[in-house]
Enzyme design. Structure first.
Site, PDB file in Angstrom:
ATOM      1  CB  CYS A  31      -0.947   0.001   1.199  1.00 13.91           C
ATOM      2  SG  CYS A  31      -2.353  -1.132   1.034  1.00 13.91           S
ATOM      3  CG  ASP A  84      10.360  -9.151  -6.290  1.00 16.31           C
ATOM      4  OD1 ASP A  84       9.332  -9.767  -5.976  1.00 16.31           O
ATOM      5  OD2 ASP A  84      11.353  -9.051  -5.530  1.00 16.31           O
ATOM      6  CG  HIS A  89      -4.589  -4.129   2.272  1.00 14.84           C
ATOM      7  ND1 HIS A  89      -3.222  -4.306   2.180  1.00 14.84           N
ATOM      8  CD2 HIS A  89      -5.012  -4.938   3.281  1.00 14.84           C
ATOM      9  CE1 HIS A  89      -2.845  -5.172   3.107  1.00 14.84           C
ATOM     10  NE2 HIS A  89      -3.913  -5.568   3.793  1.00 14.84           N
ATOM     11  CG  ASN A 109       4.396 -17.518  -3.279  1.00 14.39           C
ATOM     12  OD1 ASN A 109       4.333 -18.567  -3.917  1.00 14.39           O
ATOM     13  ND2 ASN A 109       5.436 -16.709  -3.353  1.00 14.39           N
ATOM     14  N   GLY A 124       3.867 -19.889   1.249  1.00 12.45           N
ATOM     15  CA  GLY A 124       5.100 -19.120   1.060  1.00 12.45           C
ATOM     16  C   GLY A 124       4.880 -17.625   0.867  1.00 12.45           C
ATOM     17  CG  HIS A 131      -1.354  -5.449  -1.100  1.00  9.62           C
ATOM     18  ND1 HIS A 131      -1.730  -4.169  -0.733  1.00  9.62           N
ATOM     19  CD2 HIS A 131      -1.785  -5.611  -2.375  1.00  9.62           C
ATOM     20  CE1 HIS A 131      -2.355  -3.575  -1.749  1.00  9.62           C
ATOM     21  NE2 HIS A 131      -2.403  -4.431  -2.762  1.00  9.62           N
ATOM     22  CG  HIS A 161       2.323 -10.255  -4.145  1.00  9.98           C
ATOM     23  ND1 HIS A 161       1.931 -10.274  -2.829  1.00  9.98           N
ATOM     24  CD2 HIS A 161       3.371 -11.103  -4.230  1.00  9.98           C
ATOM     25  CE1 HIS A 161       2.716 -11.096  -2.145  1.00  9.98           C
ATOM     26  NE2 HIS A 161       3.591 -11.631  -2.977  1.00  9.98           N
ATOM     27  CG  HIS A 196       5.837 -13.415  -7.491  1.00 11.56           C
ATOM     28  ND1 HIS A 196       6.993 -12.884  -6.961  1.00 11.56           N
ATOM     29  CD2 HIS A 196       5.056 -13.726  -6.420  1.00 11.56           C
ATOM     30  CE1 HIS A 196       6.932 -12.885  -5.636  1.00 11.56           C
ATOM     31  NE2 HIS A 196       5.761 -13.399  -5.285  1.00 11.56           N
TER      32      HIS A 196
HETATM   33  P1  5GP Z   1       5.811 -13.265  -1.565  1.00  7.30           P
HETATM   34  O1  5GP Z   1       6.858 -14.095  -0.900  1.00  7.30           O
HETATM   35  O2  5GP Z   1       4.913 -12.594  -0.555  1.00  7.30           O
HETATM   36  O3  5GP Z   1       5.067 -14.000  -2.628  1.00  7.30           O
HETATM   37  O4  5GP Z   1       6.593 -12.151  -2.371  1.00  7.30           O
HETATM   38  C1  5GP Z   1       6.863 -10.881  -1.898  1.00  7.30           C
HETATM   39  C2  5GP Z   1       7.794 -10.253  -2.893  1.00  7.30           C
HETATM   40  O5  5GP Z   1       7.853  -8.860  -2.632  1.00  7.30           O
HETATM   41  C3  5GP Z   1       9.246 -10.779  -2.800  1.00  7.30           C
HETATM   42  O6  5GP Z   1       9.630 -11.333  -4.055  1.00  7.30           O
HETATM   43  C4  5GP Z   1      10.047  -9.544  -2.436  1.00  7.30           C
HETATM   44  O7  5GP Z   1      11.315  -9.495  -3.080  1.00  7.30           O
HETATM   45  C5  5GP Z   1       9.150  -8.403  -2.856  1.00  7.30           C
HETATM   46  N1  5GP Z   1       9.303  -7.209  -2.056  1.00  7.30           N
HETATM   47  C6  5GP Z   1       9.254  -7.131  -0.702  1.00  7.30           C
HETATM   48  N2  5GP Z   1       9.433  -5.873  -0.282  1.00  7.30           N
HETATM   49  C7  5GP Z   1       9.596  -5.114  -1.405  1.00  7.30           C
HETATM   50  C8  5GP Z   1       9.825  -3.713  -1.625  1.00  7.30           C
HETATM   51  O8  5GP Z   1       9.898  -2.908  -0.705  1.00  7.30           O
HETATM   52  N3  5GP Z   1       9.921  -3.318  -2.920  1.00  7.30           N
HETATM   53  C9  5GP Z   1       9.818  -4.183  -3.970  1.00  7.30           C
HETATM   54  N4  5GP Z   1       9.958  -3.677  -5.194  1.00  7.30           N
HETATM   55  N5  5GP Z   1       9.621  -5.499  -3.802  1.00  7.30           N
HETATM   56  C10 5GP Z   1       9.499  -5.960  -2.530  1.00  7.30           C
HETATM   57 ZN    ZN Z   2      -1.750  -3.347   1.118  1.00  8.23          ZN
END
Ligand code: 5GP
Ligand code: ZN
Length: 124
Positions: free
Chosen positions: A15, A38, A54, A98, A104, A109, A111, A113
């Protein structure tokens, strides 16, 4: 009934990225969707596609989100090619969501990938 989902969570890092309180390398933005690179890429192309609302994860998704999620999915092919993924079928990309601790998920929030580009990749 579960509690309504707030539009924004002041403690949520994504957010804050949407609000530009935390800088990111923006890939795409419209009224309801945001995409950014990322910070810790697994692949030559690795960006995250998120709703501006959110929504914590896929676990909170229901029929009310069908239009939004459909619009997000329909953006993926265009954004993937624009960001440097090679064309299908020799190129392509991985689309990963995930969900929850056992899934994982680290950032709560929703997302997607999008990872692509020439192999080998760092992970995935
Ligand atoms: P998850 O593990 O929740 O599926 O993926 C979270 C993703 O967010 C990770 O790949 C991580 O590198 C990315 N990420 C976390 N914090 C930040 C940030 O502050 N900026 C950016 N650009 N990516 C982030
Ligand atoms: Zn959020």
């Amino acid at each position: 009934m579960s509690a309504p989902i707030p539009a924004h969570d002041p403690n949520c890092i994504f957010c804050k990225i949407i609000a530009k309180q935390i800088p990111s390398r923006i890939v795409y933005e419209d009224e309801e969707v945001f995409a950014f690179h990322d910070i810790n890429p697994w692949a030559p192309v690795h960006f995250l596609l998120i709703p501006k609302a959110h929504i914590p994860s896929m676990a909170q998704v229901g029929p009310e989100q069908a239009g939004l999620l459909g619009r997000m999915m329909a953006l993926v092919p265009k954004l993937a090619l624009e960001q440097g993924c090679n064309p299908y079928p020799d190129g392509g990309y991985r689309l990963v969501t995930n969900t929850g601790r056992e899934g994982g998920q680290e950032v709560q929030h929703l997302h997607f990938h999008v990872m692509g580009g020439p192999r080998p990749w760092l992970r995935g």
